[in-house]
Scaffold this motif. Sequence first.
Motif, PDB file in Angstrom:
ATOM      1  N   UNK A  18      52.181  30.860  50.246  1.00  0.00           N
ATOM      2  CA  UNK A  18      51.938  31.740  49.035  1.00  0.00           C
ATOM      3  C   UNK A  18      50.494  32.315  49.125  1.00  0.00           C
ATOM      4  N   UNK A  19      50.152  33.589  49.133  1.00  0.00           N
ATOM      5  CA  UNK A  19      48.898  34.058  48.730  1.00  0.00           C
ATOM      6  C   UNK A  19      48.409  33.564  47.544  1.00  0.00           C
ATOM      7  N   UNK A  20      46.963  33.521  47.318  1.00  0.00           N
ATOM      8  CA  UNK A  20      46.177  33.048  46.220  1.00  0.00           C
ATOM      9  C   UNK A  20      45.011  33.707  46.077  1.00  0.00           C
ATOM     10  N   UNK A  21      44.754  34.317  44.930  1.00  0.00           N
ATOM     11  CA  UNK A  21      43.616  35.132  44.692  1.00  0.00           C
ATOM     12  C   UNK A  21      43.130  34.822  43.297  1.00  0.00           C
ATOM     13  N   UNK A  22      41.727  34.341  43.273  1.00  0.00           N
ATOM     14  CA  UNK A  22      41.229  34.064  42.054  1.00  0.00           C
ATOM     15  C   UNK A  22      40.662  35.562  41.358  1.00  0.00           C
ATOM     16  N   UNK A  23      40.976  35.868  40.182  1.00  0.00           N
ATOM     17  CA  UNK A  23      40.482  37.121  39.493  1.00  0.00           C
ATOM     18  C   UNK A  23      39.483  36.663  38.113  1.00  0.00           C
ATOM     19  N   UNK A  24      38.122  36.756  38.422  1.00  0.00           N
ATOM     20  CA  UNK A  24      37.269  36.210  37.601  1.00  0.00           C
ATOM     21  C   UNK A  24      36.281  37.202  37.035  1.00  0.00           C
ATOM     22  N   UNK A  25      35.695  36.992  35.835  1.00  0.00           N
ATOM     23  CA  UNK A  25      34.871  37.670  35.433  1.00  0.00           C
ATOM     24  C   UNK A  25      35.114  38.116  33.931  1.00  0.00           C
ATOM     25  N   UNK A  26      34.210  38.746  33.100  1.00  0.00           N
ATOM     26  CA  UNK A  26      34.413  39.135  31.759  1.00  0.00           C
ATOM     27  C   UNK A  26      35.415  40.084  31.713  1.00  0.00           C
ATOM     28  N   UNK A  27      35.721  40.946  32.621  1.00  0.00           N
ATOM     29  CA  UNK A  27      36.532  42.050  32.609  1.00  0.00           C
ATOM     30  C   UNK A  27      37.737  41.769  33.377  1.00  0.00           C
ATOM     31  N   UNK A  28      38.151  40.475  33.638  1.00  0.00           N
ATOM     32  CA  UNK A  28      39.163  39.880  34.316  1.00  0.00           C
ATOM     33  C   UNK A  28      40.573  40.601  33.889  1.00  0.00           C
ATOM     34  N   UNK A  29      40.551  40.260  32.467  1.00  0.00           N
ATOM     35  CA  UNK A  29      42.021  40.710  31.932  1.00  0.00           C
ATOM     36  C   UNK A  29      42.094  42.152  31.741  1.00  0.00           C
ATOM     37  N   UNK A  30      41.277  42.989  31.754  1.00  0.00           N
ATOM     38  CA  UNK A  30      41.195  44.569  31.802  1.00  0.00           C
ATOM     39  C   UNK A  30      41.427  44.906  33.370  1.00  0.00           C
ATOM     40  N   UNK A  31      41.053  44.297  34.229  1.00  0.00           N
ATOM     41  CA  UNK A  31      41.359  44.690  35.668  1.00  0.00           C
ATOM     42  C   UNK A  31      42.905  44.168  35.889  1.00  0.00           C
TER      43      UNK A  31
END
Length: 691
Positions: free
Chosen positions: A358-371
Amino acid sequence: MRISGRGRVNYARTVRFTFDGKTYEGLQGDTVASALLANGVHLVGRSFKYHRPRGVVTAGSEEPNALLGTSRGPGQFEPNTRATMQEIWSGLTTESQNKWPSLKFDLGAINDRLYMLFSAGFYYKTFMWPKSFWDKVYEPFIRRAAGLGRSPTELDPDHYASRYLHCDVLIVGSGPAGLAAAAVADDRTGTGITQKELPTDRSPGSARAFVDFQNDVTAKDIRLAVREGMRSIEHVKRYTTNGMATDQGKMSNMNGLTIASDALGKEIPQVGLTTFRPPYTPTTFGALAGYHKGSHFELTRKTPIDSWAAENGAAFEPVALWRRAWYFPQAGEDMHKAVARECRATRASLGIFDASTLGKIEVSGPDAVEFMNRMYTNPWAKLAPGKCRYGLLLGEDGFIRDDGVIGRMRDDLFHVTTTTGGAARVLNMMEDYLQTEWPDLQVWLTSTTEEWATIAINGPNARKLLAPLVVGQDISDAAFPHMSVAECTVASFPSRLFRISFTGELGFEVNVPARHGRALWEKLMAEGNQYDICPYGTETMHVLRAEKGYIIIGQDTDGTVTPEDAGIGWAIGKAKADFVGKRSLARPDIVAKGRKQLVGLLTDNPNNVLVEGAQIVADPKQPKPMKMIGHVTSSYWSEALGRSIAMAVVEGGFDRMGDTLHIPTADGGSQAAKVTGCVFYDPAGDRLKVD
């Protein structure tokens, strides 16, 4: 030919080679052409259409006549080698082409006597009737006559490599600098004058002025093409085949263009030029393929658990670039029996599955939820850390591109899973939007597909197996309900533990650092023996998910399916201001009635398993060609239900519930099936909540 005092021929060393079975002697540095000419051999081949006797006419890569087959040994035969480019060496074997039974006596030369029958475009006019002759007479004849030389029949034993070359100065363009560079580089002599027909004392009716020496195209052919309506030089080229031989018209194109412009009454620039296509000189397929052959033809990615699967008799299948365990047959089992056993064991007690691909990507940072809110259809702002949500990704066109379960690890960190084949595509899509549309967002994207080994545990005894091994997280139903995620340790390994299920059973997915994947798998197998743990492969995974109506992107969708079409409109955040694809969901065609929609199918004969991809019709007795209203996307034997099940996209499918549709079969018959919902097993979802 050799010129005394010029070239690189070593007169002190002789070399022996063969041409059409006869041995000749040349000098070191000779090409096959220069060596044959020195031996008084001028006839080296036959032209393509008329089989005219051909001799060497140039000294380089533009040679249209002297094409030979060359061999360096078994599997090392190469057709259409230019005699003017091939250096001789001891043991080189060469042969002439396009002749039978021999070069000097070629029966195909009868075409030269019958040339009046083979004017430009004759094949477009000759093979039209009778229509019944095409399959049995015309097409086989054309295929046998096509091409020059003979194709290699043995595997190429050579090894090829490639490297990148770099230059200090590269001049591009036709400005003063480019023209000056071209003038310095061009040391070849010539008049620079293109020719139309040359003067002859033969009557105009019988004279033939050949323009393309290899394809036997004459000036008359080009003028005939113009008379028959060909105005574009590209059309003239294809109608006459001028410049379409292996030399790509290096000698013929400009002369042919001059004749065409004269026939059209236009200047050459007004007529235009044909397109040279790379490579300029022939290149072997081996050089282009490099090391991509045999087991190296395509990269094969393997999970950390792959070696265990191989040692335990797994059958494998390719999925994207991965090799995945397909099923685990026991003695005497075929795939059907093995999959049935794996399905029964998982639903009855406990199954274990390698989901590391399964592909796995970490989305991180102060604006992660907006992204995440902008990329996915679902809302993410209110998803608490430690919780998961099914994520649906659309393209700008509003059609489904990918999906996966996404866990919020912290306020500023999401663990995103994608389909196995969609990992790179989704990451690229995310990067594209982040860099070009929303560069103001403080977000970092990291591919972690190969960082984690992922093991799925499914079945009524899944919690009993895991609970004693988990430290740092209570995994009871109350403390760790379905769609939860936590960082903890499992069997002493650091882990991201998800409580999710792609089978409809009580399920967990354990993510550990890849280096610990096999060790954890073996630990779970050992501890699971008390519950008759059963490893299962991708085929069983497909059956179990289909029984629950879970879709697979690219199988149950085809690039034209929207969330509403797939019956997962609930995954769209209706209150969201925007997300990728939102605007397209309101387009008239997207909301129009009669769209293909995903439904279930149950065959009237429960033992009939439909063929995936089979077309669906409303009336099997309608005249041909029948109107196809959809196709089967997934079809399996369900061990849990004791019958076949299928999913399909059908025009207006949601309005056809209970209707009987028909699936034509290859033998001329058809199978009847009733339209149903897609959830065939445990529609209430009670098995997800087993204590």
